[in-house]
Design a protein around this motif. Structure first.
Motif, short mmCIF file in Angstrom:
data_model
loop_
_atom_site.label_atom_id
_atom_site.label_comp_id
_atom_site.label_asym_id
_atom_site.label_seq_id
_atom_site.Cartn_x
_atom_site.Cartn_y
_atom_site.Cartn_z
N TYR A 3 0.88 -1.17 0.00
CA TYR A 3 0.00 0.00 0.00
C TYR A 3 0.91 1.22 0.00
O TYR A 3 1.77 1.35 0.88
CB TYR A 3 -0.89 0.00 1.24
CG TYR A 3 -1.59 1.31 1.50
CD1 TYR A 3 -2.82 1.59 0.93
CD2 TYR A 3 -1.01 2.27 2.33
CE1 TYR A 3 -3.46 2.80 1.17
CE2 TYR A 3 -1.66 3.48 2.58
CZ TYR A 3 -2.87 3.73 2.00
OH TYR A 3 -3.50 4.92 2.23
N ILE A 4 0.73 2.11 -0.98
CA ILE A 4 1.55 3.31 -1.06
C ILE A 4 0.63 4.51 -1.29
O ILE A 4 -0.30 4.44 -2.10
CB ILE A 4 2.60 3.21 -2.18
CG1 ILE A 4 3.51 2.00 -1.95
CG2 ILE A 4 3.43 4.50 -2.27
CD1 ILE A 4 4.50 1.74 -3.04
N ARG A 5 0.91 5.59 -0.58
CA ARG A 5 0.12 6.83 -0.70
C ARG A 5 1.03 7.94 -1.23
O ARG A 5 1.61 8.70 -0.46
CB ARG A 5 -0.46 7.20 0.65
CG ARG A 5 -1.46 8.32 0.58
CD ARG A 5 -2.13 8.55 1.92
NE ARG A 5 -3.18 9.52 1.74
CZ ARG A 5 -4.16 9.70 2.58
NH1 ARG A 5 -4.23 8.99 3.67
NH2 ARG A 5 -5.07 10.61 2.34
N PRO A 6 1.18 8.03 -2.56
CA PRO A 6 2.06 9.03 -3.14
C PRO A 6 1.52 10.45 -2.94
O PRO A 6 0.32 10.65 -2.75
CB PRO A 6 2.11 8.67 -4.62
CG PRO A 6 0.81 7.97 -4.87
CD PRO A 6 0.49 7.25 -3.60
N GLN A 7 2.42 11.41 -3.04
CA GLN A 7 2.06 12.81 -2.87
C GLN A 7 1.91 13.56 -4.18
O GLN A 7 1.51 14.71 -4.19
CB GLN A 7 3.13 13.52 -2.00
CG GLN A 7 3.29 12.90 -0.63
CD GLN A 7 2.03 13.01 0.21
OE1 GLN A 7 1.50 14.09 0.39
NE2 GLN A 7 1.56 11.89 0.73
N SER A 8 2.25 12.92 -5.29
CA SER A 8 2.15 13.58 -6.59
C SER A 8 1.62 12.62 -7.65
O SER A 8 1.75 11.39 -7.51
CB SER A 8 3.52 14.11 -7.04
OG SER A 8 4.36 13.03 -7.42
N MET A 9 1.07 13.20 -8.69
CA MET A 9 0.56 12.41 -9.81
C MET A 9 1.71 11.66 -10.49
O MET A 9 1.56 10.50 -10.88
CB MET A 9 -0.15 13.32 -10.82
CG MET A 9 -0.83 12.57 -11.94
SD MET A 9 -2.19 11.55 -11.40
CE MET A 9 -3.41 12.80 -11.06
N GLU A 10 2.86 12.32 -10.60
CA GLU A 10 4.01 11.68 -11.24
C GLU A 10 4.44 10.43 -10.47
O GLU A 10 4.73 9.39 -11.07
CB GLU A 10 5.19 12.66 -11.33
CG GLU A 10 4.94 13.82 -12.27
CD GLU A 10 4.04 14.92 -11.69
OE1 GLU A 10 3.84 14.97 -10.45
OE2 GLU A 10 3.51 15.71 -12.48
N ASP A 11 4.45 10.52 -9.14
CA ASP A 11 4.80 9.34 -8.33
C ASP A 11 3.78 8.23 -8.51
O ASP A 11 4.15 7.06 -8.63
CB ASP A 11 4.92 9.72 -6.85
CG ASP A 11 6.14 10.56 -6.55
OD1 ASP A 11 7.06 10.63 -7.40
OD2 ASP A 11 6.19 11.15 -5.45
N ALA A 12 2.50 8.57 -8.53
CA ALA A 12 1.45 7.57 -8.69
C ALA A 12 1.57 6.86 -10.03
O ALA A 12 1.50 5.63 -10.11
CB ALA A 12 0.07 8.22 -8.55
#
Length: 109
Positions: A3-12
Motif C-alpha cells: 500500500y503506497i500513498r504518493p504525494q504527486s501524480m508523477e509518483d502515482a
C-alpha cells in the motif's frame, strides 16, 4: 500486498507503470475494497491517490467543472455552483449507496 500513498501524480503514475503484478488505484475505496473482500481482485500494489493535490477538489473552469478523482459523492451536493450547473451529476451521486457510503465513494469508483 503493498500500500503506497504518493504525494504527486508523477509518483502515482510511476508506481503503477512499474508494478510487477496487478495494481489498483484507491480513491474512495467503496468499490475496490468490496471487490477485494469478495475475492474478485487481488492487487499486489494499492496506490492511494487521496493525498495528491487537486484530486480531492472541485474546480470551476471556463468550460465547466473539474471534479477530482478523490472527491466523495457527498461533497458534490455541497458545492452550490456545481449543484446549479450540473444537477444531474449531483443527483446521480446521491443515488449511490447510503449517506455513509456517499461520504466515502467517488464517482470514478
Amino acid at each position: 500486498m503493498r500500500y503506497i500513498r504518493p504525494q504527486s501524480m508523477e509518483d502515482a503514475v510511476g508506481l503503477l507503470a512499474g508494478a510487477a503484478g496487478p495494481a489498483a488505484i484507491l480513491a474512495g475505496g467503496s468499490d475496490l475494497l468490496v471487490r477485494m473482500k469478495g475475492g474478485f481482485v487481488e492487487p499486489e500494489l494499492i496506490v492511494d491517490i487521496k493525498a495528491i493535490e487537486g484530486l480531492g477538489e472541485i474546480t470551476e473552469t471556463a468550460d465547466g467543472f473539474r471534479i477530482g478523482a478523490a472527491v466523495p459523492c457527498a461533497v458534490l451536493g455541497e458545492n452550490a455552483a456545481l449543484k446549479k450547473a450540473w444537477p444531474g451529476v449531483v443527483e446521480a451521486a446521491k443515488l449511490i449507496g447510503s449517506k455513509q457510503v456517499q461520504g466515502r465513494c467517488t464517482i470514478v469508483g
